[in-house]
Design an enzyme around this catalytic site. Structure first.
Site, short mmCIF file in Angstrom:
data_model
loop_
_atom_site.label_atom_id
_atom_site.label_comp_id
_atom_site.label_asym_id
_atom_site.label_seq_id
_atom_site.Cartn_x
_atom_site.Cartn_y
_atom_site.Cartn_z
N THR A 76 42.81 28.29 34.47
CA THR A 76 41.68 28.53 33.58
C THR A 76 42.04 28.20 32.14
OG1 THR A 76 40.33 30.29 32.62
CG2 THR A 76 42.41 30.97 33.55
N ASP A 77 41.03 27.84 31.35
CA ASP A 77 41.26 27.60 29.92
C ASP A 77 41.67 28.89 29.19
OD1 ASP A 77 38.79 28.91 29.95
OD2 ASP A 77 37.71 27.38 28.81
N GLU A 78 41.41 30.06 29.83
CA GLU A 78 41.72 31.32 29.15
C GLU A 78 43.21 31.50 28.91
OE1 GLU A 78 39.71 34.85 30.21
OE2 GLU A 78 37.85 33.82 30.69
N TYR B 43 43.77 39.63 32.75
CA TYR B 43 43.39 38.53 33.66
C TYR B 43 44.08 37.24 33.23
CZ TYR B 43 40.73 34.44 35.16
OH TYR B 43 40.39 33.20 35.63
N LYS C 80 46.96 34.84 35.07
CA LYS C 80 46.77 33.42 35.40
C LYS C 80 47.86 32.59 34.71
CE LYS C 80 43.77 31.71 37.43
NZ LYS C 80 43.65 31.41 38.88
P1 NAD Z 1 35.67 34.76 42.65
O1 NAD Z 1 36.06 36.09 42.11
O2 NAD Z 1 34.22 34.45 42.84
O3 NAD Z 1 36.36 34.56 44.09
C1 NAD Z 1 37.68 34.92 44.33
C2 NAD Z 1 37.91 34.85 45.85
O4 NAD Z 1 39.30 35.17 46.09
C3 NAD Z 1 37.08 35.87 46.65
O5 NAD Z 1 36.51 35.25 47.77
C4 NAD Z 1 38.10 36.93 47.06
O6 NAD Z 1 37.77 37.57 48.28
C5 NAD Z 1 39.37 36.10 47.18
N1 NAD Z 1 40.60 36.88 47.03
C6 NAD Z 1 40.89 37.79 46.05
N2 NAD Z 1 42.10 38.33 46.27
C7 NAD Z 1 42.61 37.73 47.38
C8 NAD Z 1 43.83 37.85 48.10
N3 NAD Z 1 44.78 38.71 47.69
N4 NAD Z 1 44.01 37.10 49.20
C9 NAD Z 1 43.05 36.21 49.62
N5 NAD Z 1 41.86 36.08 48.99
C10 NAD Z 1 41.64 36.83 47.88
O7 NAD Z 1 36.38 33.70 41.73
P2 NAD Z 1 35.85 32.28 41.21
O8 NAD Z 1 35.01 32.50 40.02
O9 NAD Z 1 35.36 31.52 42.35
O10 NAD Z 1 37.24 31.66 40.69
C11 NAD Z 1 38.08 30.93 41.59
C12 NAD Z 1 39.33 30.50 40.85
O11 NAD Z 1 38.97 29.69 39.74
C13 NAD Z 1 40.13 31.66 40.27
O12 NAD Z 1 41.50 31.35 40.44
C14 NAD Z 1 39.76 31.68 38.79
O13 NAD Z 1 40.81 32.18 38.02
C15 NAD Z 1 39.52 30.20 38.54
N6 NAD Z 1 38.57 29.87 37.47
C16 NAD Z 1 37.32 30.39 37.48
C17 NAD Z 1 36.40 30.00 36.51
C18 NAD Z 1 34.99 30.56 36.48
O14 NAD Z 1 34.25 30.28 35.54
N7 NAD Z 1 34.55 31.30 37.48
C19 NAD Z 1 36.78 29.09 35.52
C20 NAD Z 1 38.09 28.59 35.53
C21 NAD Z 1 38.96 28.97 36.52
O1 DAU Z 2 36.89 30.37 30.80
C1 DAU Z 2 37.07 30.44 32.18
C2 DAU Z 2 36.85 31.87 32.65
O2 DAU Z 2 35.44 32.09 32.61
C3 DAU Z 2 37.40 32.13 34.05
O3 DAU Z 2 38.80 31.99 34.03
C4 DAU Z 2 37.03 33.55 34.52
O4 DAU Z 2 37.45 33.73 35.87
C5 DAU Z 2 35.52 33.69 34.44
O5 DAU Z 2 35.18 35.03 34.77
C6 DAU Z 2 35.03 33.37 33.03
O6 DAU Z 2 35.49 34.38 32.08
P1 DAU Z 2 34.54 34.93 30.92
O7 DAU Z 2 35.06 36.24 30.47
O8 DAU Z 2 34.32 33.90 29.88
O9 DAU Z 2 33.16 35.07 31.77
P2 DAU Z 2 32.05 36.22 31.79
O10 DAU Z 2 30.91 35.69 32.59
O11 DAU Z 2 32.60 37.55 32.16
O12 DAU Z 2 31.60 36.29 30.27
C7 DAU Z 2 31.13 35.15 29.59
C8 DAU Z 2 30.85 35.57 28.15
O13 DAU Z 2 29.74 36.47 28.16
C9 DAU Z 2 31.99 36.31 27.51
O14 DAU Z 2 32.06 35.95 26.14
C10 DAU Z 2 31.62 37.77 27.66
C11 DAU Z 2 30.10 37.74 27.59
N1 DAU Z 2 29.41 38.78 28.37
C12 DAU Z 2 29.72 38.91 29.69
C13 DAU Z 2 29.11 39.88 30.46
C14 DAU Z 2 29.47 40.04 31.91
C15 DAU Z 2 28.44 39.57 27.77
O15 DAU Z 2 28.13 39.42 26.56
N2 DAU Z 2 27.83 40.52 28.54
C16 DAU Z 2 28.13 40.74 29.86
O16 DAU Z 2 27.56 41.66 30.49
#
Ligand code: NAD
Ligand code: DAU
Length: 352
Positions: free
Chosen positions: A141-143, A166, A170
């Site tokens: 992730t970019d985070e 988190y 990562k």
């Molecule tokens: P998500 O939370 O929707 O899904 C995570 C999945 O992992 C779930 O199906 C969960 O059951 C499974 N899981 C959790 N713990 C586990 C374990 N111990 N063993 C096996 N399975 C397990 O997550 P997402 O948003 O789909 O993100 C997927 C990946 O992409 C993550 O690694 C996250 O860090 C990365 N990522 C997400 C975003 C985003 O915007 N959502 C952006 C950049 C990177």
């Molecule tokens: O940047 C990539 C990341 O994006 C991934 O690595 C993470 O897995 C994914 O969860 C996401 O993280 P963020 O913290 O950016 O996503 P989130 O949807 O939780 O929040 C997006 C923005 O919105 C953040 O600035 C927090 C804000 N927010 C979020 C929630 C849930 C609110 O203002 N109110 C809310 O209730």
């Protein structure tokens, strides 16, 4: 790429990736989805592929080293795409431990199994020879880069500087992946993506949460002033970027993935309200997230210029289709919005 292990394939991005990959590549022999089905895992996301003879679901934990190494033995994977993680920043602030065990130790369990199966002499620590064509891809992730000020973008050279439990977990996982490449020569890639949006996203994340609350005329909890900036990418563009790295990436390299779509949170929330015809009076500014990163922005020059990848979605089209998907799938949302989710949100926000 014939036999693939996808971890976390029942989650948001993993399930989109499995559907995408099986549709795009007919020559895949077998795709195994290893998922623990935590609160974020939902097999309903995989209904479109459940009868595909190439697809198998395995319910299990990536930290279970015995299970993981048995899977490598029996399925003879040549490719690993590792999505499984605890992914929600707010949860990591209240329950950090599982983020460290799943995200760091779970990654190490997969790396060990891949090295043992793929290295030509796994008991020889000096052997850097691997079966041809194998690859381990870490979805990061970019985070991990921390927060930006008003200007600048994250490049692959930006120092790692995570701010939440988190992102620290990562970043830790990325460092272990890097070390397995440096020390053992394991053929790896790390992709670092910005915020994804699209179908099947769990409604704890900004866009589906706001959509759900707006539809139900509930208040929309915007953290602080809502001027934090995220760089949004449609999940299908993320999937195509991962496939590009698997097929064309230089092993050992990190690739940033982003769609050049910076938006302030409040802008997204207003867009959702306007699309649903709901009043802005539903917006409630709540206490900010501790350690909240102010701005993310991805410089995607490396992947676009060296691998020829480009995002296909404009933000306008992506958001229109995403809103449409949630409106047309109320049953999916309702089945997700139960149990753990409700308990969690009443703890987080009280009566939202
Ligand atoms: P998500 O939370 O929707 O899904 C995570 C999945 O992992 C779930 O199906 C969960 O059951 C499974 N899981 C959790 N713990 C586990 C374990 N111990 N063993 C096996 N399975 C397990 O997550 P997402 O948003 O789909 O993100 C997927 C990946 O992409 C993550 O690694 C996250 O860090 C990365 N990522 C997400 C975003 C985003 O915007 N959502 C952006 C950049 C990177
Ligand atoms: O940047 C990539 C990341 O994006 C991934 O690595 C993470 O897995 C994914 O969860 C996401 O993280 P963020 O913290 O950016 O996503 P989130 O949807 O939780 O929040 C997006 C923005 O919105 C953040 O600035 C927090 C804000 N927010 C979020 C929630 C849930 C609110 O203002 N109110 C809310 O209730």
């Amino acid at each position: 790429m014939k036999r693939i292990l996808v971890t976390g394939g029942a989650g948001f991005i993993g399930s989109n990736f499995i559907q995408y990959l099986l549709a795009e590549r007919q020559d895949i022999e077998r795709l195994v989805n290893l998922d623990l089905l935590t609160y974020a895992g939902n097999l309903e996301n995989l209904l479109p592929v459940q009868d595909d003879r190439r697809y198998t679901f395995v319910h299990g934990d990536i930290r279970d080293r015995k299970l993981v190494s048995e899977l490598f033995e029996t399925c003879d994977f040549d490719t690993v795409v590792h999505f499984a993680a605890e992914s929600h920043v707010d949860r990591s602030i209240t329950e950090p431990e599982v983020f460290l065990t799943t995200n760091v130790l779970g990654t190490q369990s997969l790396l060990d199994a891949a090295r043992r199966r793929w290295n030509l002499e796994p008991d020889n620590k000096y052997c850097r020879e691997y079966r041809p064509g194998v690859v381990y891809l870490q979805v990061s992730t970019d985070e991990v880069y921390g927060a930006l000020g008003k200007t600048g973008m994250f490049t692959e050279q930006t120092p790692i500087s995570p701010n939440s439990p988190y992102s620290a977990s990562k970043a830790g996982a990325d460092m272990v992946v890097r070390a397995y490449h440096q020390t053992y020569g394991l053929p790896v890639n790390i992709t670092r993506c910005s915020n994804n949006y699209g179908p099947y996203q769990f409604p704890e994340k900004l866009i589906p949460l706001m959509l759900h609350n707006a539809q139900a005329d509930k208040s929309l909890p915007v953290y602080g002033d809502g001027m934090q900036i995220r760089d949004w990418l449609h999940v299908k563009d993320h999937c195509s970027a991962i496939l590009t790295v698997l097929e064309k990436g230089v092993r050992g390299e990190v690739y940033n993935i982003g769609g050049n779509n910076e938006r302030a949170n409040i802008e997204i929330v207003r867009l959702i309200l306007s699309e649903l015809g709901k009043p802005e009076s539903l917006i409630t500014h709540v206490q900010d997230r501790p350690g909240h990163d102010r701005r993310y922005a991805i410089d995607n020059t490396k992947i676009t210029t060296t691998l020829g990848w480009a995002p296909a979605y404009t933000f306008e089209r992506g958001m229109r289709e995403t809103i449409e998907w949630y409106l047309q799938n109320p049953g999916w949302v309702e089945r997700v919005v139960s149990g753990d989710y409700l308990d969690y949100y009443s703890r987080m926000y009280g009566e939202v």
